[in-house]
Design an enzyme around this catalytic site. Structure first.
Site, PDB file in Angstrom:
ATOM      1  N   ARG A  47      19.088  24.354  19.852  1.00  0.00           N
ATOM      2  CA  ARG A  47      19.510  22.970  20.146  1.00  0.00           C
ATOM      3  C   ARG A  47      20.021  22.281  18.880  1.00  0.00           C
ATOM      4  O   ARG A  47      20.940  21.469  18.926  1.00  0.00           O
ATOM      5  CB  ARG A  47      18.377  22.174  20.800  1.00  0.00           C
ATOM      6  N   TYR A  99      40.147   8.123  32.809  1.00  0.00           N
ATOM      7  CA  TYR A  99      39.613   9.195  33.653  1.00  0.00           C
ATOM      8  C   TYR A  99      38.483   8.595  34.484  1.00  0.00           C
ATOM      9  O   TYR A  99      37.629   7.885  33.941  1.00  0.00           O
ATOM     10  CB  TYR A  99      39.109  10.330  32.752  1.00  0.00           C
ATOM     11  N   ASP A 171      40.700  10.007  23.815  1.00  0.00           N
ATOM     12  CA  ASP A 171      40.439  11.170  24.667  1.00  0.00           C
ATOM     13  C   ASP A 171      41.750  11.954  24.707  1.00  0.00           C
ATOM     14  O   ASP A 171      42.709  11.561  25.367  1.00  0.00           O
ATOM     15  CB  ASP A 171      40.007  10.702  26.064  1.00  0.00           C
ATOM     16  N   LYS A 196      39.183  21.869  29.970  1.00  0.00           N
ATOM     17  CA  LYS A 196      40.579  21.841  30.402  1.00  0.00           C
ATOM     18  C   LYS A 196      41.439  22.786  29.545  1.00  0.00           C
ATOM     19  O   LYS A 196      41.223  23.971  29.575  1.00  0.00           O
ATOM     20  CB  LYS A 196      41.070  20.391  30.392  1.00  0.00           C
TER      21      LYS A 196
HETATM   22  C1  LIG Z   1      37.824  16.296  32.831  1.00  0.00           C
HETATM   23  C2  LIG Z   1      37.992  15.153  31.916  1.00  0.00           C
HETATM   24  C3  LIG Z   1      36.889  14.538  31.302  1.00  0.00           C
HETATM   25  C4  LIG Z   1      35.464  14.934  31.612  1.00  0.00           C
HETATM   26  O1  LIG Z   1      35.163  16.217  31.186  1.00  0.00           O
HETATM   27  P1  LIG Z   1      34.027  17.147  31.876  1.00  0.00           P
HETATM   28  O2  LIG Z   1      34.100  18.382  31.066  1.00  0.00           O
HETATM   29  O3  LIG Z   1      34.414  17.321  33.318  1.00  0.00           O
HETATM   30  O4  LIG Z   1      32.729  16.417  31.754  1.00  0.00           O
HETATM   31  C5  LIG Z   1      37.127  13.500  30.422  1.00  0.00           C
HETATM   32  N1  LIG Z   1      38.372  13.076  30.153  1.00  0.00           N
HETATM   33  C6  LIG Z   1      39.455  13.633  30.726  1.00  0.00           C
HETATM   34  C7  LIG Z   1      40.808  13.094  30.392  1.00  0.00           C
HETATM   35  C8  LIG Z   1      39.316  14.682  31.632  1.00  0.00           C
HETATM   36  O5  LIG Z   1      40.390  15.217  32.205  1.00  0.00           O
END
Ligand SMILES: *Cc1c(COP(=O)(O)O)cnc(C)c1O
Length: 378
Positions: A47, A99, A171, A196
């Protein structure tokens, strides 16, 4: 070093004990102490830190050009750590079309915890300036935005943040570090859902916060990562690191395919609008061209005839997969409003497309036949 080289080499080295070229996977949760109680390798319990996590954090730090990174078990856990590093009573400015998971996190978790949040249109710099309060500590940006592909001027928003003693977080999930370098535009923190494009194969969930400067704020985020425990697991780190090796070439393919598809769809009689920043008449095209290397693999389209017609198109595709998420090698299509649920701002006739790496001709043919069918049915 250029990003194609960093993607393959950053954070990795030949394993000294076996000479294995590919990174070993260290599943051990605990590490042996020396007789004097010390930990010469720096690892004591997974951790706190783990070899695979350290490799991934090092790689992502270099890809974004920052000083430090903290890898989490999801993009949402990474996002939450940035908010938790603030204090109750602090004010955050966030985009109206963030998001949907980030919006839910702010409204359902962080606002009850004590954060004050203004949701505004970040593409309107006048609104950003007006939204700043004496207790504003953070401006959260997400560009291109989800699902409308709106473009926020990162350099301008970061300047407003800094003039008011606040920080700017970006982000960068949709662009990836290959297409957009938020630190060069003035951002202080970069967040990714590594689920992603970084992972790239729709088989691992993860997130990361990268800091431009390894300051007290980053130490606070590190503390939240370790004490909160939403850390990225070793195999998940290994998968993301493997995915990153092909990221620069995948982003080229995603961008080229998406531009071809967007250009083919604009004139289809069943299509009301195509939202893709690579199209010259997209309202954010000039800013996107300035701050992005290419326009990415995400787009949304609005279908004439509303919700029913949009569902008819998703029913008619054969190659696209009807699923949420994005950034994998396979193309996905989804009716976004029904995924976001109650209170969504997303138009009912909107379909979000994640353009994969199949042949662009096959993708155009598949969507065209699904759209043709929707026109016939009307
Ligand atoms: C999918 C996504 C998230 C969240 O990510 P997770 O891995 O599903 O928790 C945050 N910001 C954007 C732009 C996303 O596409």
């Amino acid at each position: 070093m250029n990003i194609e080289t960093l993607a393959i080499h950053a954070g990795r080295s030949i394993d000294p004990t076996t000479k294995s070229v590919t990174a070993p996977l260290y599943l051990s949760t605990t590490f042996e102490r020396e007789p004097d109680g010390s930990y010469p390798q720096g690892f004591l319990y997974t951790r706190m830190a783990s070899p695979n996590r350290e490799m991934l954090e090092d790689c992502l730090t270099q890809l974004e050009g920052g000083e430090a990174a903290a890898a989490f078990s999801s993009g949402s856990a990474a996002t939450m750590s940035v908010f938790q590093a603030l204090s109750p009573g602090d004010h955050v400015i966030a985009p109206l079309d963030a998001y949907s998971g980030t919006t839910a996190l702010l409204k359902n978790v962080m606002m009850p915890w004590g954060l004050e949040v203004s949701f505004i249109d970040l593409t309107d710099l006048g609104q950003v300036e007006q939204a700043v309060c004496p207790n504003t500590k953070l401006i959260w940006t997400e560009t291109p935005s989800n699902p409308m592909l709106r473009i926020t001027d990162l350099a301008a928003v970061a300047t407003i943040a800094h003039q008011n003693n606040a920080i700017c977080a970006c982000d960068n999930t949709w662009a990836s570090p290959v297409l957009q370098r938020p630190f060069e535009q003035g951002a202080d923190l970069v967040v990714h859902s590594t689920t992603k494009y970084l992972g790239g194969h729709s088989d691992v969930l993860g997130g990361v916060v990268i800091a431009k400067v390894e300051d007290d704020r980053f130490q606070r985020i590190r503390q939240i990562q370790i004490a909160g425990g939403a850390v990225a697991a070793p195999f998940d780190c290994w998968l993301v690191l493997r995915g990153i090796q092909t990221l620069p070439y995948r982003m080229r393919g995603h961008s080229a395919n998406a531009l071809k598809l967007a250009s083919a769809l604009v004139n289809h009689p069943a299509v009301e609008a195509v939202h893709y920043p690579g199209l010259p008449d997209h309202p954010g095209h000039a800013i996107a061209a300035k701050q992005m290397k290419d326009f990415g693999g995400m787009m949304s389209i609005q279908i004439k005839g509303g919700r029913e017609a949009a569902f008819a198109v998703t029913a008619g595709v054969k190659l696209f997969t009807r699923a949420t998420s994005l950034g994998g090698v396979e193309s996905l299509i989804e009716h976004r409003a029904s995924i976001e649920g109650e209170g969504t701002q997303t138009p009912e006739n909107l379909l979000r497309l994640s353009i994969g790496l199949e042949s662009p001709e096959d993708l155009v043919a598949d969507l065209t036949q699904a759209l043709d069918q929707a026109v016939v049915e009307k």
